[in-house]
Design a protein around this motif. Structure first.
Motif, mmCIF file in Angstrom:
data_model
loop_
_atom_site.group_PDB
_atom_site.id
_atom_site.type_symbol
_atom_site.label_atom_id
_atom_site.label_comp_id
_atom_site.label_asym_id
_atom_site.label_seq_id
_atom_site.Cartn_x
_atom_site.Cartn_y
_atom_site.Cartn_z
ATOM 1 N N ALA A 155 0.812 -1.217 0.000
ATOM 2 C CA ALA A 155 0.000 0.000 0.000
ATOM 3 C C ALA A 155 0.844 1.264 0.000
ATOM 4 N N ILE A 156 2.160 1.138 0.199
ATOM 5 C CA ILE A 156 3.048 2.299 0.291
ATOM 6 C C ILE A 156 3.983 2.302 -0.909
ATOM 7 N N GLY A 157 3.849 3.307 -1.781
ATOM 8 C CA GLY A 157 4.732 3.441 -2.921
ATOM 9 C C GLY A 157 6.125 3.844 -2.483
ATOM 10 N N ARG A 158 7.142 3.352 -3.190
ATOM 11 C CA ARG A 158 8.540 3.620 -2.836
ATOM 12 C C ARG A 158 9.147 4.571 -3.877
ATOM 13 N N THR A 159 9.668 5.708 -3.423
ATOM 14 C CA THR A 159 10.304 6.684 -4.297
ATOM 15 C C THR A 159 11.681 7.019 -3.765
ATOM 16 N N ALA A 160 12.605 7.372 -4.647
ATOM 17 C CA ALA A 160 13.977 7.657 -4.209
ATOM 18 C C ALA A 160 14.676 8.534 -5.218
ATOM 19 N N GLN A 161 15.775 9.144 -4.773
ATOM 20 C CA GLN A 161 16.589 9.965 -5.650
ATOM 21 C C GLN A 161 18.043 9.930 -5.217
ATOM 22 N N ALA A 162 18.899 10.243 -6.172
ATOM 23 C CA ALA A 162 20.310 10.534 -5.961
ATOM 24 C C ALA A 162 20.705 11.499 -7.060
ATOM 25 N N LEU A 163 21.778 12.247 -6.847
ATOM 26 C CA LEU A 163 22.260 13.137 -7.888
ATOM 27 C C LEU A 163 22.746 12.328 -9.095
ATOM 28 N N VAL A 164 22.594 12.904 -10.286
ATOM 29 C CA VAL A 164 22.956 12.209 -11.524
ATOM 30 C C VAL A 164 23.896 13.090 -12.342
ATOM 31 N N VAL A 165 24.933 12.474 -12.874
ATOM 32 C CA VAL A 165 25.815 13.114 -13.853
ATOM 33 C C VAL A 165 25.558 12.435 -15.189
ATOM 34 N N ALA A 166 25.136 13.207 -16.190
ATOM 35 C CA ALA A 166 24.816 12.619 -17.489
ATOM 36 C C ALA A 166 26.046 12.373 -18.338
ATOM 37 N N ASP A 167 27.080 13.217 -18.186
ATOM 38 C CA ASP A 167 28.266 13.085 -19.035
ATOM 39 C C ASP A 167 29.456 13.722 -18.324
ATOM 40 N N GLY A 168 30.402 12.885 -17.904
ATOM 41 C CA GLY A 168 31.584 13.427 -17.235
ATOM 42 C C GLY A 168 31.872 12.707 -15.938
ATOM 43 N N PRO A 169 32.929 13.088 -15.251
ATOM 44 C CA PRO A 169 33.321 12.410 -14.013
ATOM 45 C C PRO A 169 32.363 12.725 -12.871
ATOM 46 N N LEU A 170 32.264 11.811 -11.940
ATOM 47 C CA LEU A 170 31.430 12.026 -10.762
ATOM 48 C C LEU A 170 32.183 12.896 -9.757
ATOM 49 N N GLY A 192 26.085 7.751 -12.290
ATOM 50 C CA GLY A 192 26.120 8.140 -13.693
ATOM 51 C C GLY A 192 27.528 8.391 -14.183
ATOM 52 N N GLY A 193 27.673 9.395 -15.029
ATOM 53 C CA GLY A 193 28.930 9.694 -15.698
ATOM 54 C C GLY A 193 28.860 9.401 -17.179
ATOM 55 N N SER A 194 27.997 8.445 -17.532
ATOM 56 C CA SER A 194 27.754 8.092 -18.929
ATOM 57 C C SER A 194 26.393 7.414 -18.997
ATOM 58 N N ALA A 195 25.864 7.278 -20.208
ATOM 59 C CA ALA A 195 24.564 6.630 -20.364
ATOM 60 C C ALA A 195 24.593 5.192 -19.856
ATOM 61 N N SER A 196 25.691 4.490 -20.091
ATOM 62 C CA SER A 196 25.769 3.091 -19.648
ATOM 63 C C SER A 196 25.801 2.985 -18.128
ATOM 64 N N GLU A 197 26.492 3.916 -17.475
ATOM 65 C CA GLU A 197 26.526 3.897 -16.017
ATOM 66 C C GLU A 197 25.173 4.282 -15.426
#
Length: 293
Positions: A221-236, A246-251
């Motif tokens: 009955a309780i939906g689970r939501t979460a977040q973390a910062l994302v880097v789309a392209d480049g070093p973390l 992240g850091g790349s699309a594959s990551e």
């Protein structure tokens, strides 16, 4: 798995609106706004970054942006009386035509309370006050009339009209504390949110399931939501106080697969490391393509 964007309230409104509109136009599911008045800094250090107010932003985005859910991540309970906040939430639900997510938390940021002279009690009292506020919100938003006699709040024949369009208006609780706060989630939340990468979310989700069993509630009955910062392209970036991937699309895909594998209902993307302007919109498209693939 739903996908939502979390634009920072420390940017001009035009930037927030640009991100929210792009998300709505390209198939994202929601837009969230944080409830803070300034960056989290040591007492005495002057904030240099302005920050827009969450309730006003939620109402503005609700009126301007179609289709997607609009939510707060999360309203701090100490900043407003819960009866006032209930009326604000019901109003935004009407503005959005029933698309509001009422995200709430106990409150925590020290410098805001210090600068504005708002009481920030010790943790036990802070959480006791939050539990009373949740009881007030359940009463005002879901029953015709509310009488409540608590240590912190007292209501007499109280009404909140009109009621929200949604019945019930979903209450999201932001919580990470495993001993008490996740038990509060088990008792009162329709949705749960916290920061974390998949392993952390899986661990805390199991503890939430245990609390649900203790209070006699179906964990589904309780939906689970979460977040973390994302880097789309480049070093973390290193040594951040919150998780990042992240850091790349594959990551990004690897981490998203981890969230999906643990049964996360909604992945929220803060825009803090995604750049600005066209660069940010391109990053949103990259992330969406990964999540939807």
């Amino acid at each position: 798995m739903r996908l939502s964007i979390w634009p920072s309230a420390s940017q001009p409104y035009a930037g927030i609106l640009e991100v929210a509109r792009h998300a709505a136009d390209t198939g994202w599911d929601g837009v969230y706004i944080a409830d803070h008045f300034m960056p989290n800094l040591p007492i005495g250090q002057r904030p240099e970054t302005p920050m827009l107010e969450a309730g006003s932003l939620a109402a503005a985005l609700g009126a301007a942006i179609p289709r997607v859910r609009i939510g707060t991540l999360v309203y701090g309970n100490t900043y407003r009386h819960p009866a006032v906040l209930a009326n604000m939430a019901a109003t935004v639900d009407h503005i959005t035509g029933g698309r509001f997510v009422f995200g709430v938390g106990a409150g925590w940021q020290v410098n805001e309370h210090h600068q504005y002279g708002i009481d920030l009690p010790p943790v036990k009292q802070l959480l006791d006050r939050f539990v009373e506020a949740l009881q007030v919100w359940h009463g005002l938003l879901r029953t015709p009339t509310t009488d409540f006699t608590g240590e912190y709040y007292q209501l007499t024949g109280a009404v909140c009209e009109p009621k929200p369009v949604q019945d019930p208006l979903p209450i999201l609780i932001g919580a990470k504390g495993e001993k008490r706060m996740l038990k509060v989630v088990a008792e009162y939340a329709d949705l749960w949110n916290t920061w974390g990468l998949p392993d952390t979310i899986a661990h805390k989700s199991r503890i939430l399931d245990e609390h649900c069993a203790t209070v006699g509630r179906d964990p589904r009955a309780i939906g689970r939501t979460a977040q973390a910062l994302v880097v789309a392209d480049g070093p973390l970036p290193q040594h951040l106080p919150v998780p990042v991937y992240g850091g790349s699309a594959s990551e990004i895909a690897r981490t998203v697969d981890g969230y999906r594998a643990i049964g996360l209902d909604e992945l929220i993307i803060p825009d803090g490391l995604l750049g600005t302007g066209a660069e940010r919109l391109k990053a949103l498209d990259t992330i969406q393509a990964v999540v939807r693939s």
